[in-house]
Design a protein around this motif. Structure first.
Motif, PDB file in Angstrom:
ATOM      1  N   LEU A 119       4.907  -8.853  13.659  1.00  0.00           N
ATOM      2  CA  LEU A 119       5.430  -8.960  12.293  1.00  0.00           C
ATOM      3  C   LEU A 119       5.869  -7.556  11.900  1.00  0.00           C
ATOM      4  O   LEU A 119       5.063  -6.723  11.518  1.00  0.00           O
ATOM      5  CB  LEU A 119       4.349  -9.498  11.345  1.00  0.00           C
ATOM      6  CG  LEU A 119       4.820  -9.825   9.919  1.00  0.00           C
ATOM      7  CD1 LEU A 119       5.824 -10.969   9.909  1.00  0.00           C
ATOM      8  CD2 LEU A 119       3.638 -10.188   9.023  1.00  0.00           C
ATOM      9  N   GLU A 120       7.169  -7.308  12.052  1.00  0.00           N
ATOM     10  CA  GLU A 120       7.708  -5.990  11.731  1.00  0.00           C
ATOM     11  C   GLU A 120       7.738  -5.824  10.206  1.00  0.00           C
ATOM     12  O   GLU A 120       7.815  -6.819   9.473  1.00  0.00           O
ATOM     13  CB  GLU A 120       9.138  -5.856  12.277  1.00  0.00           C
ATOM     14  CG  GLU A 120       9.267  -6.038  13.775  1.00  0.00           C
ATOM     15  CD  GLU A 120       8.498  -4.986  14.568  1.00  0.00           C
ATOM     16  OE1 GLU A 120       8.219  -3.896  14.033  1.00  0.00           O
ATOM     17  OE2 GLU A 120       8.164  -5.279  15.730  1.00  0.00           O
ATOM     18  N   PRO A 121       7.738  -4.561   9.751  1.00  0.00           N
ATOM     19  CA  PRO A 121       7.786  -4.341   8.303  1.00  0.00           C
ATOM     20  C   PRO A 121       8.934  -5.102   7.619  1.00  0.00           C
ATOM     21  O   PRO A 121       8.733  -5.705   6.553  1.00  0.00           O
ATOM     22  CB  PRO A 121       7.952  -2.822   8.190  1.00  0.00           C
ATOM     23  CG  PRO A 121       7.262  -2.288   9.402  1.00  0.00           C
ATOM     24  CD  PRO A 121       7.543  -3.299  10.490  1.00  0.00           C
ATOM     25  N   ALA A 122      10.122  -5.102   8.243  1.00  0.00           N
ATOM     26  CA  ALA A 122      11.269  -5.765   7.589  1.00  0.00           C
ATOM     27  C   ALA A 122      11.040  -7.279   7.488  1.00  0.00           C
ATOM     28  O   ALA A 122      11.427  -7.913   6.496  1.00  0.00           O
ATOM     29  CB  ALA A 122      12.550  -5.480   8.363  1.00  0.00           C
ATOM     30  N   ASP A 123      10.400  -7.866   8.499  1.00  0.00           N
ATOM     31  CA  ASP A 123      10.108  -9.313   8.459  1.00  0.00           C
ATOM     32  C   ASP A 123       9.070  -9.617   7.391  1.00  0.00           C
ATOM     33  O   ASP A 123       9.160 -10.620   6.681  1.00  0.00           O
ATOM     34  CB  ASP A 123       9.572  -9.792   9.816  1.00  0.00           C
ATOM     35  CG  ASP A 123      10.559  -9.520  10.938  1.00  0.00           C
ATOM     36  OD1 ASP A 123      11.768  -9.566  10.661  1.00  0.00           O
ATOM     37  OD2 ASP A 123      10.114  -9.237  12.067  1.00  0.00           O
ATOM     38  N   ALA A 124       8.056  -8.748   7.314  1.00  0.00           N
ATOM     39  CA  ALA A 124       7.006  -8.950   6.313  1.00  0.00           C
ATOM     40  C   ALA A 124       7.592  -8.809   4.909  1.00  0.00           C
ATOM     41  O   ALA A 124       7.223  -9.550   3.990  1.00  0.00           O
ATOM     42  CB  ALA A 124       5.871  -7.944   6.538  1.00  0.00           C
ATOM     43  N   GLU A 125       8.541  -7.885   4.757  1.00  0.00           N
ATOM     44  CA  GLU A 125       9.204  -7.705   3.456  1.00  0.00           C
ATOM     45  C   GLU A 125       9.969  -8.977   3.072  1.00  0.00           C
ATOM     46  O   GLU A 125       9.852  -9.471   1.953  1.00  0.00           O
ATOM     47  CB  GLU A 125      10.158  -6.499   3.512  1.00  0.00           C
ATOM     48  CG  GLU A 125      10.899  -6.283   2.214  1.00  0.00           C
ATOM     49  CD  GLU A 125      11.859  -5.094   2.250  1.00  0.00           C
ATOM     50  OE1 GLU A 125      11.864  -4.355   3.270  1.00  0.00           O
ATOM     51  OE2 GLU A 125      12.585  -4.900   1.271  1.00  0.00           O
ATOM     52  N   ASP A 126      10.742  -9.502   4.038  1.00  0.00           N
ATOM     53  CA  ASP A 126      11.508 -10.738   3.772  1.00  0.00           C
ATOM     54  C   ASP A 126      10.587 -11.880   3.373  1.00  0.00           C
ATOM     55  O   ASP A 126      10.854 -12.628   2.432  1.00  0.00           O
ATOM     56  CB  ASP A 126      12.283 -11.165   5.032  1.00  0.00           C
ATOM     57  CG  ASP A 126      13.499 -10.295   5.252  1.00  0.00           C
ATOM     58  OD1 ASP A 126      13.850  -9.530   4.338  1.00  0.00           O
ATOM     59  OD2 ASP A 126      14.089 -10.382   6.348  1.00  0.00           O
ATOM     60  N   LEU A 127       9.500 -12.002   4.122  1.00  0.00           N
ATOM     61  CA  LEU A 127       8.545 -13.076   3.877  1.00  0.00           C
ATOM     62  C   LEU A 127       7.952 -12.973   2.470  1.00  0.00           C
ATOM     63  O   LEU A 127       7.920 -13.940   1.699  1.00  0.00           O
ATOM     64  CB  LEU A 127       7.434 -12.989   4.931  1.00  0.00           C
ATOM     65  CG  LEU A 127       6.317 -14.011   4.852  1.00  0.00           C
ATOM     66  CD1 LEU A 127       6.838 -15.388   5.245  1.00  0.00           C
ATOM     67  CD2 LEU A 127       5.157 -13.609   5.775  1.00  0.00           C
TER      68      LEU A 127
ATOM     69  N   ILE B 269       6.047  -4.148  -3.911  1.00  0.00           N
ATOM     70  CA  ILE B 269       7.072  -3.173  -3.516  1.00  0.00           C
ATOM     71  C   ILE B 269       6.492  -1.760  -3.580  1.00  0.00           C
ATOM     72  O   ILE B 269       6.651  -0.956  -2.653  1.00  0.00           O
ATOM     73  CB  ILE B 269       8.328  -3.282  -4.420  1.00  0.00           C
ATOM     74  CG1 ILE B 269       9.061  -4.592  -4.143  1.00  0.00           C
ATOM     75  CG2 ILE B 269       9.256  -2.087  -4.213  1.00  0.00           C
ATOM     76  CD1 ILE B 269      10.196  -4.874  -5.135  1.00  0.00           C
ATOM     77  N   ALA B 270       5.781  -1.458  -4.667  1.00  0.00           N
ATOM     78  CA  ALA B 270       5.230  -0.108  -4.834  1.00  0.00           C
ATOM     79  C   ALA B 270       4.130   0.178  -3.806  1.00  0.00           C
ATOM     80  O   ALA B 270       4.042   1.285  -3.258  1.00  0.00           O
ATOM     81  CB  ALA B 270       4.695   0.060  -6.253  1.00  0.00           C
ATOM     82  N   VAL B 271       3.300  -0.819  -3.513  1.00  0.00           N
ATOM     83  CA  VAL B 271       2.242  -0.647  -2.502  1.00  0.00           C
ATOM     84  C   VAL B 271       2.890  -0.385  -1.132  1.00  0.00           C
ATOM     85  O   VAL B 271       2.474   0.516  -0.389  1.00  0.00           O
ATOM     86  CB  VAL B 271       1.318  -1.894  -2.442  1.00  0.00           C
ATOM     87  CG1 VAL B 271       0.349  -1.804  -1.269  1.00  0.00           C
ATOM     88  CG2 VAL B 271       0.554  -2.049  -3.748  1.00  0.00           C
ATOM     89  N   ALA B 272       3.927  -1.145  -0.817  1.00  0.00           N
ATOM     90  CA  ALA B 272       4.591  -0.996   0.482  1.00  0.00           C
ATOM     91  C   ALA B 272       5.321   0.340   0.597  1.00  0.00           C
ATOM     92  O   ALA B 272       5.379   0.931   1.685  1.00  0.00           O
ATOM     93  CB  ALA B 272       5.562  -2.157   0.703  1.00  0.00           C
ATOM     94  N   GLN B 273       5.849   0.827  -0.517  1.00  0.00           N
ATOM     95  CA  GLN B 273       6.512   2.141  -0.479  1.00  0.00           C
ATOM     96  C   GLN B 273       5.505   3.245  -0.148  1.00  0.00           C
ATOM     97  O   GLN B 273       5.794   4.156   0.633  1.00  0.00           O
ATOM     98  CB  GLN B 273       7.227   2.427  -1.796  1.00  0.00           C
ATOM     99  CG  GLN B 273       8.611   1.776  -1.826  1.00  0.00           C
ATOM    100  CD  GLN B 273       9.237   1.757  -3.212  1.00  0.00           C
ATOM    101  OE1 GLN B 273       8.584   2.103  -4.204  1.00  0.00           O
ATOM    102  NE2 GLN B 273      10.476   1.333  -3.284  1.00  0.00           N
ATOM    103  N   LYS B 274       4.315   3.150  -0.741  1.00  0.00           N
ATOM    104  CA  LYS B 274       3.268   4.125  -0.402  1.00  0.00           C
ATOM    105  C   LYS B 274       2.901   4.011   1.068  1.00  0.00           C
ATOM    106  O   LYS B 274       2.741   5.009   1.765  1.00  0.00           O
ATOM    107  CB  LYS B 274       2.013   3.866  -1.245  1.00  0.00           C
ATOM    108  CG  LYS B 274       2.086   4.417  -2.625  1.00  0.00           C
ATOM    109  CD  LYS B 274       0.798   4.194  -3.393  1.00  0.00           C
ATOM    110  CE  LYS B 274       1.077   4.487  -4.858  1.00  0.00           C
ATOM    111  NZ  LYS B 274      -0.036   4.165  -5.728  1.00  0.00           N
ATOM    112  N   ALA B 275       2.748   2.770   1.513  1.00  0.00           N
ATOM    113  CA  ALA B 275       2.364   2.546   2.910  1.00  0.00           C
ATOM    114  C   ALA B 275       3.422   3.113   3.858  1.00  0.00           C
ATOM    115  O   ALA B 275       3.093   3.703   4.890  1.00  0.00           O
ATOM    116  CB  ALA B 275       2.160   1.055   3.162  1.00  0.00           C
TER     117      ALA B 275
END
Ligand SMILES: [Fe+2]
Length: 187
Positions: A3-11, A28-34
């Motif tokens: 599960l690549e980051p881009a796939d997880a984002e889409d999901l 979105i904000a949590v993922a940006q920090k990550a």
């Protein structure tokens, strides 16, 4: 499956953006920090970012089965064939174990394992320093915000206290590591 980051984002976008936009802003904000942390984390970097995108999918109205979002999210991701580490990190994120006991789903959560690694601490850190609308918050302010939002008698508030030592410890370890890689003031 990976599960690549881009796939997880889409999901996550599909599940959250329209139905619960405020939660989506938080994610979105949590993922940006990550993503910022991922650059320094080495081989777990992509996994951390993908998990950050996926961590709250259990809030999606379509997925709410038990009503306990870490469990509903983890079961959904397992069903999808997501990597077991991502599934388990979602199941246990941000002291979900303590909450599960108050919510009465600890047996179900025991289907998964809490890996107790730096990657797990960093996921908790990203989540617990981001407010419900995506604003940056100090850990203690975020805890106060949750307490206020749910009220003193809600199981989330009671679980907050049960899991507080564990949360604080994860935040402390994360801060030490972030300082050691020069990210102390970045996330
Ligand atoms: Fe979250």
């Amino acid at each position: 499956m990976r599960l690549e980051p881009a796939d997880a984002e889409d999901l996550a976008q599909r599940l959250l953006a329209e139905s619960i936009p405020r939660r989506w802003a938080h994610v979105i904000a949590v993922a940006q920090k990550a993503r910022c942390i991922a650059r320094e984390l080495g081989q777990d970097g992509d996994l951390l970012e993908a998990t950050a995108w996926a961590h709250d999918v259990g809030y999606a109205p379509d997925l709410a089965i038990t009503g306990f979002h870490p469990l509903d999210g983890a079961r959904f991701l397992r069903e999808l064939g997501a990597p077991p580490r991502i599934v388990a990190l979602v199941a246990f994120h941000s002291s979900a174990w303590a909450e599960a006991q108050k919510f009465g789903v600890s047996e179900q959560l025991a289907e998964f394992d809490d890996e107790r690694t730096l990657t797990r601490d960093l996921l908790w850190y990203c989540d617990m320093t981001t407010g419900p609308d995506g604003a940056d918050l100090e850990f203690e302010d975020r805890m106060a915000e949750v307490r206020k939002r749910y009220g003193p008698d809600h199981y989330v508030t009671r679980a907050l206290d049960a899991g507080m030592d564990e949360r604080r410890a994860a935040v402390r370890r994360s801060r030490e590591w972030l300082a050691s890689v020069g990210l102390a003031d970045q996330v």
